[in-house]
Design an enzyme around this catalytic site. Structure first.
Site, PDB file in Angstrom:
ATOM      1  N   TYR A 144       0.858  -1.189   0.000  1.00 12.10           N
ATOM      2  CA  TYR A 144       0.000   0.000   0.000  1.00 12.10           C
ATOM      3  C   TYR A 144       0.889   1.232   0.000  1.00 12.10           C
ATOM      4  O   TYR A 144       1.854   1.316   0.759  1.00 12.10           O
ATOM      5  CB  TYR A 144      -0.903   0.002   1.245  1.00 12.10           C
ATOM      6  CG  TYR A 144      -1.799   1.213   1.346  1.00 12.10           C
ATOM      7  CD1 TYR A 144      -2.856   1.415   0.455  1.00 12.10           C
ATOM      8  CD2 TYR A 144      -1.605   2.156   2.351  1.00 12.10           C
ATOM      9  CE1 TYR A 144      -3.686   2.518   0.560  1.00 12.10           C
ATOM     10  CE2 TYR A 144      -2.439   3.268   2.470  1.00 12.10           C
ATOM     11  CZ  TYR A 144      -3.473   3.447   1.573  1.00 12.10           C
ATOM     12  OH  TYR A 144      -4.296   4.541   1.676  1.00 12.10           O
ATOM     13  N   ASP A 239       9.444   3.048  -0.342  1.00 17.28           N
ATOM     14  CA  ASP A 239       8.406   3.686   0.466  1.00 17.28           C
ATOM     15  C   ASP A 239       8.604   3.290   1.926  1.00 17.28           C
ATOM     16  O   ASP A 239       8.184   2.219   2.358  1.00 17.28           O
ATOM     17  CB  ASP A 239       7.020   3.252  -0.050  1.00 17.28           C
ATOM     18  CG  ASP A 239       5.897   3.878   0.759  1.00 17.28           C
ATOM     19  OD1 ASP A 239       6.175   4.571   1.757  1.00 17.28           O
ATOM     20  OD2 ASP A 239       4.722   3.665   0.384  1.00 17.28           O
ATOM     21  N   LYS A 267       4.265   9.143   8.711  1.00 16.08           N
ATOM     22  CA  LYS A 267       4.022   8.562  10.036  1.00 16.08           C
ATOM     23  C   LYS A 267       4.986   9.101  11.115  1.00 16.08           C
ATOM     24  O   LYS A 267       4.782  10.210  11.572  1.00 16.08           O
ATOM     25  CB  LYS A 267       3.987   7.045   9.939  1.00 16.08           C
ATOM     26  CG  LYS A 267       2.850   6.610   8.976  1.00 16.08           C
ATOM     27  CD  LYS A 267       2.401   5.174   9.043  1.00 16.08           C
ATOM     28  CE  LYS A 267       1.094   5.029   8.280  1.00 16.08           C
ATOM     29  NZ  LYS A 267       1.146   4.254   7.058  1.00 16.08           N
TER      30      LYS A 267
HETATM   31  C1  LIG Z   1       0.443   4.691   5.669  1.00 14.84           C
HETATM   32  C2  LIG Z   1       1.194   4.467   4.424  1.00 14.84           C
HETATM   33  C3  LIG Z   1       1.086   5.311   3.319  1.00 14.84           C
HETATM   34  C4  LIG Z   1       0.063   6.414   3.242  1.00 14.84           C
HETATM   35  O1  LIG Z   1       0.283   7.415   4.180  1.00 14.84           O
HETATM   36  P1  LIG Z   1      -0.939   8.387   4.577  1.00 14.84           P
HETATM   37  O2  LIG Z   1      -0.306   9.366   5.505  1.00 14.84           O
HETATM   38  O3  LIG Z   1      -1.971   7.515   5.202  1.00 14.84           O
HETATM   39  O4  LIG Z   1      -1.423   9.023   3.328  1.00 14.84           O
HETATM   40  C5  LIG Z   1       1.917   5.104   2.239  1.00 14.84           C
HETATM   41  N1  LIG Z   1       2.814   4.102   2.232  1.00 14.84           N
HETATM   42  C6  LIG Z   1       2.951   3.256   3.280  1.00 14.84           C
HETATM   43  C7  LIG Z   1       3.978   2.182   3.226  1.00 14.84           C
HETATM   44  C8  LIG Z   1       2.131   3.396   4.405  1.00 14.84           C
HETATM   45  O5  LIG Z   1       2.251   2.514   5.413  1.00 14.84           O
END
Ligand SMILES: *Cc1c(COP(=O)(O)O)cnc(C)c1O
Length: 429
Positions: A144, A239, A267
């Site tokens: 994701y 990511d 995060k």
């Molecule tokens: C949470 C997450 C996102 C998206 O971040 P948001 O702040 O919710 O838009 C993208 N990539 C990874 C790996 C994530 O865990």
């Protein structure tokens, strides 16, 4: 345990907010009950509207590695707020957080702040396309990267099939630029790259897949992708929105020694406030407006409150032995859980990297999304509800990671292990 107030608040929310929530997984749909409404939190604990206390392993889905309401973070936010919440003009704090990020990730020579992880990945992909002049991107099934259009895509049936959208509202024409491969399957990636010769702008992945539970990269997977991207002129986007400052201060890239051309963060970097960031090689970052032509902007990007929370958080993570503590607490939980799951007739499989982990309700091991979906999600739902009733707050889905914070105490962990033992014995009958 009563949830009278939560039920009332949820009913009220549903009349003005779609599904009663501002992010779908909060609705508890996959675990067969209604969400608890949170009033406050402190350290390792979170409290709902009925006054129930829970040991929290969600940690706002990752950011709260210090536990909730660390006094230094609260103080930083309060002091900054008193001087103005937003100016829409540069401040020294943005440079300070950027310097901290560049120091933590040696492959990030320049970095831009945004307000969410979604914005970070979406912008990094646009930049990779602008830099390479190519349109296609490659992602992995079960990873994701936020909810941008081109990322809400999963694989068609065959290798050569173009992506099909997994959400209404994403044009098929758009999705056809997204190729998907199986996580941990380097051969499949190589075939896709060959079949789309010089058309792929970037490969984006979670270096440890935390949005299908907790799936570490198999030995050679990250290294193989790095080699392939270098040889083919493909931008490797790592990511680290979840793993950055989580599995090590320098994230999964520090842990595994493999470096992306671009990196996405989120995060933890915001300490609980809305922050994302993307950065990398100078040569690529220079393509970004106003230096280059690839457009990207944000009214609240680099927001003073968010920068202050991020700076205060990262400084605390730099303290001697911080990640050692996270590792020791996580290992303690792991050992305790392995003892109780080992003696249960319910099939479970525990996977962990540092302070992120998952218990799959299956034999395992889990290396890909196809493996992850073999889990017994009905059984997970029963387990989740039983844990919640015992005052343990887990992510309300089989396919999400749990997170350790430095505020979790041995008493918290012992209580958790006992609760798991009780829940499993209920499931076994
Ligand atoms: C949470 C997450 C996102 C998206 O971040 P948001 O702040 O919710 O838009 C993208 N990539 C990874 C790996 C994530 O865990």
């Amino acid at each position: 345990m009563e949830h009278v107030q939560s039920e009332k608040l949820f009913a009220q929310a549903k009349s003005v907010i779609p599904g009663g929530v501002n992010s779908p997984v909060r609705a508890f749909k996959s675990v067969g009950c209604n969400p608890i409404f949170i009033e406050k939190a402190s350290g390792s604990k979170i409290y709902d509207a009925d006054g129930n206390e829970y040991i929290d392993f969600v940690g706002s889905w990752g950011p709260m590695i210090l536990g909730h309401c660390h006094p230094k973070v609260v103080e930083a936010i309060q002091q900054t707020a008193a001087a103005g919440a937003s100016f829409g003009a540069p401040t020294a704090r943005e440079t300070e957080l950027a310097e901290l990020v560049c120091a933590a990730y040696p492959n990030i020579e320049k970095v831009r702040m945004v307000s969410s992880g979604t914005e970070a990945t979406m912008s990094a992909i646009r930049l990779a396309r602008g830099y390479t002049g190519r349109d296609k991107i490659l992602k992995f099934d079960g990873c994701y990267h936020g909810h941008a259009d081109s990322l809400l895509v999963k694989a068609g049936s065959g290798l050569a099939t173009f992506g099909v959208p997994t959400s209404p509202g994403v044009p098929a024409d758009f999705a056809k630029y997204t190729l998907t491969a199986t996580y941990n399957d380097l051969d499949e990636v190589k075939q896709l790259v060959t079949a789309n010769n010089k058309e792929i702008a970037c490969i984006i992945l979670e270096p440890i897949a935390g949005n299908m539970g907790c799936v570490p990269p198999l030995p050679g997977f990250l290294e193989g992708l790095r080699e392939l991207c270098t040889a083919e002129g493909i931008v490797l986007i790592i990511d680290e929105v979840m793993t950055g400052f989580r599995v090590a201060y320098g994230g999964a890239q520090e842990r595994y020694g493999v470096r992306g051309d671009l990196v996405c963060l989120g995060k933890i970097i915001g300490g609980g406030l809305p922050v994302g960031a993307f950065g990398g090689k100078q040569e690529i970052m220079e393509c970004l407006s106003p230096e280059g032509g690839v457009y990207q902007a944000g009214t609240l990007s680099g927001n003073p409150l968010a920068m202050s929370a991020g700076i205060a958080t990262l400084k605390l993570l730099q303290e001697e032995g911080f990640y050692q503590q996270i590792e020791e607490k996580s290992l303690y939980l792991e050992k305790g859980l392995q003892q109780v799951t080992g003696s249960s007739s319910v099939a479970t499989c525990w996977q962990r990297v540092g302070g992120m982990f998952c218990t799959y309700f299956q034999q395992g091991p889990v290396h890909s999304f196809a493996d992850a979906v073999q889990s017994d999600t009905e059984q997970f739902g029963r387990f989740f509800r039983s844990m919640l009733a015992q005052g343990i707050n887990l992510a309300p889905s089989q396919f999400e990671a749990g997170f350790m914070s430095v505020a979790h105490t041995q008493v918290d962990l012992d209580r958790t292990i006992t609760a798991v033992e009780r829940s499993l014995s209920q499931l076994a009958v």
